[in-house]
Design an enzyme around this catalytic site. Structure first.
Site, PDB file in Angstrom:
ATOM      1  N   TYR A  42       0.938  -1.326  -0.139  1.00  0.00           N
ATOM      2  CA  TYR A  42      -0.050  -0.122  -0.043  1.00  0.00           C
ATOM      3  C   TYR A  42       0.882   1.233   0.125  1.00  0.00           C
ATOM      4  CZ  TYR A  42       0.875   0.906   5.109  1.00  0.00           C
ATOM      5  OH  TYR A  42       1.539   1.338   6.217  1.00  0.00           O
ATOM      6  N   CYS A  43       0.305   2.389  -0.346  1.00  0.00           N
ATOM      7  CA  CYS A  43       1.012   3.730  -0.432  1.00  0.00           C
ATOM      8  C   CYS A  43      -0.074   4.676  -0.255  1.00  0.00           C
ATOM      9  CB  CYS A  43       1.684   3.968  -1.625  1.00  0.00           C
ATOM     10  SG  CYS A  43       0.729   3.889  -3.130  1.00  0.00           S
ATOM     11  N   THR A  44       0.116   5.858  -0.219  1.00  0.00           N
ATOM     12  CA  THR A  44      -1.001   7.124   0.122  1.00  0.00           C
ATOM     13  C   THR A  44      -2.120   7.065  -0.648  1.00  0.00           C
ATOM     14  OG1 THR A  44       1.126   8.299   0.513  1.00  0.00           O
ATOM     15  CG2 THR A  44      -1.257   9.549   0.387  1.00  0.00           C
TER      16      THR A  44
ATOM     17  N   ILE B 179      -4.492   4.613   0.945  1.00  0.00           N
ATOM     18  CA  ILE B 179      -4.853   4.900   2.241  1.00  0.00           C
ATOM     19  C   ILE B 179      -6.061   5.756   2.374  1.00  0.00           C
ATOM     20  CG2 ILE B 179      -4.113   6.014   4.540  1.00  0.00           C
ATOM     21  CD1 ILE B 179      -1.262   5.289   3.647  1.00  0.00           C
TER      22      ILE B 179
END
Ligand SMILES: [Zn+2]
Ligand SMILES: [Zn+2]
Length: 345
Positions: free
Chosen positions: A198-200, A227
């Site tokens: 995952y990332c932003t 996120i």
């Protein structure tokens, strides 16, 4: 001729934005897609977005588009319809910022780049269309309950530090291009596990998922919309929120709160704190975490050294800055480089 670049000074533009009373919505979106003529797409996009009074930062490359922008809320629908009318953006998901005052951008910049996410990959066989499976918030929550699942945070250290998913591992490097091979090495013996990246906003982990598959991993997932989308969905559907702390964002706001929990500490005194700031000494400008008391004590500087420079007359400060590297990109500084200057919290 249509205006394809802004012509007003930054200062003036910022002033204009703060005078504006019209509410704005901050959104981001990206899409991996093959764009053949990046230059003419860029000009076309600028013309249309400028008309809708969109501000923001947009990158276009042969591999796709990455955009963070703010739009007068009244123009949001028109913007959406326009973007969805572009063939490769049909149905693209917009991440709408939570905790938003609409003051994130005050100018529109659209740039053509080599890649939308610098990855250091030169192999022409690497294929972004072979990427991991998307998981939504519901699938993420159930998959992370499985002991055979590893959650991987593909952001930078300073982002991980103030907020991350429960049990997520960090890939400790400054840059995404270094993180990719590092993630492969770190997870070498976990090839039969479920890997969720995952990332932003999803753009980095989508590429990372393709890179893991390219390196022989089998069960690779990535969090759809990152996120930002996860938190929105969790709220909407009343799911348990597995993200702890604050989500770091790259604009004037430097972070949006997701839970009330603070998981990081002031770099100067060690007190719980999740406020990032830039050192007030222009010759330093270091990005670090600083509590209110330390901000007072050090005049918003990262160290006594910077504070003493900051308190000198501007002329003397300039003398000191001479010969030193200017405009250091703070966002790339790692814990490693912070350490000599800041206490070890
Ligand atoms: Zn402090
Ligand atoms: Zn400093």
């Amino acid at each position: 001729m249509a205006v394809l670049h802004n012509r007003v000074s930054q200062k003036e533009l910022k002033k204009l934005l703060y005078q504006e009373t019209e509410p704005r919505t901050t959104i981001s979106f990206y899409q991996y897609a093959k764009i053949e003529d990046t230059k003419s797409f860029r000009d076309e996009l600028y013309k249309n977005l400028n008309e809708l009074k969109v501000f923001g930062r947009i990158y276009i490359a042969y591999e796709g588009i990455n955009a963070q922008l703010s739009v007068p809320s009244a123009n949001f629908e028109t913007l959406k319809n326009y973007l969805w009318s572009v063939s490769f953006l049909k149905g693209v998901r917009f991440n709408v910022a939570i905790d938003d005052d609409g003051k994130s951008f005050w100018v529109l910049k659209i740039k053509v780049r080599h890649k939308i996410v610098a990855d250091g990959i030169n192999d022409p066989d690497f294929d972004m269309s072979k990427k991991g499976k998307y998981v939504d918030a519901v699938q993420f929550n159930s998959l992370t309950n499985d002991a055979d699942t590893i959650v991987v945070d593909m952001r930078n250290h300073y982002e991980y530090e103030v907020g991350h998913f429960e049990n997520a591992i960090e890939i400790p490097s400054d840059t995404f291009r270094e993180q990719l091979p590092m993630a492969v090495n770190m997870l070498q013996n976990e090839k039969d596990k479920n890997i969720i990246m995952y990332c932003t906003g999803g753009i980095r982990c989508e590429k990372a998922s393709a890179y893991m598959l390219y390196n022989g991993f089998k069960n690779v997932f990535h969090l759809e919309g990152g996120i930002i989308h996860y938190v929105n969905t969790a709220k909407e559907k009343n799911l348990s929120n597995k993200f702890k702390g604050k989500n770091f964002v790259f604009d004037d706001r430097l972070g949006e709160k997701i839970s009330d929990e603070v998981i990081s500490k002031c770099h100067q005194c060690g007190k719980l704190c999740d406020e990032h700031t830039n050192c007030a000494n222009d010759g330093c400008h270091l990005l670090f975490i600083q509590c209110e008391e330390c901000a007072k004590k050090y005049s918003d500087c990262c160290s006594e050294e910077c504070q003493s420079i900051y308190n000198m007359p501007e002329g003397e400060q300039k003398e000191i800055r001479k010969g030193k590297m200017n405009g250091i990109m703070i966002f790339n500084k790692s814990r490693h480089r912070l350490r000599p200057k800041l206490n070890n919290f």
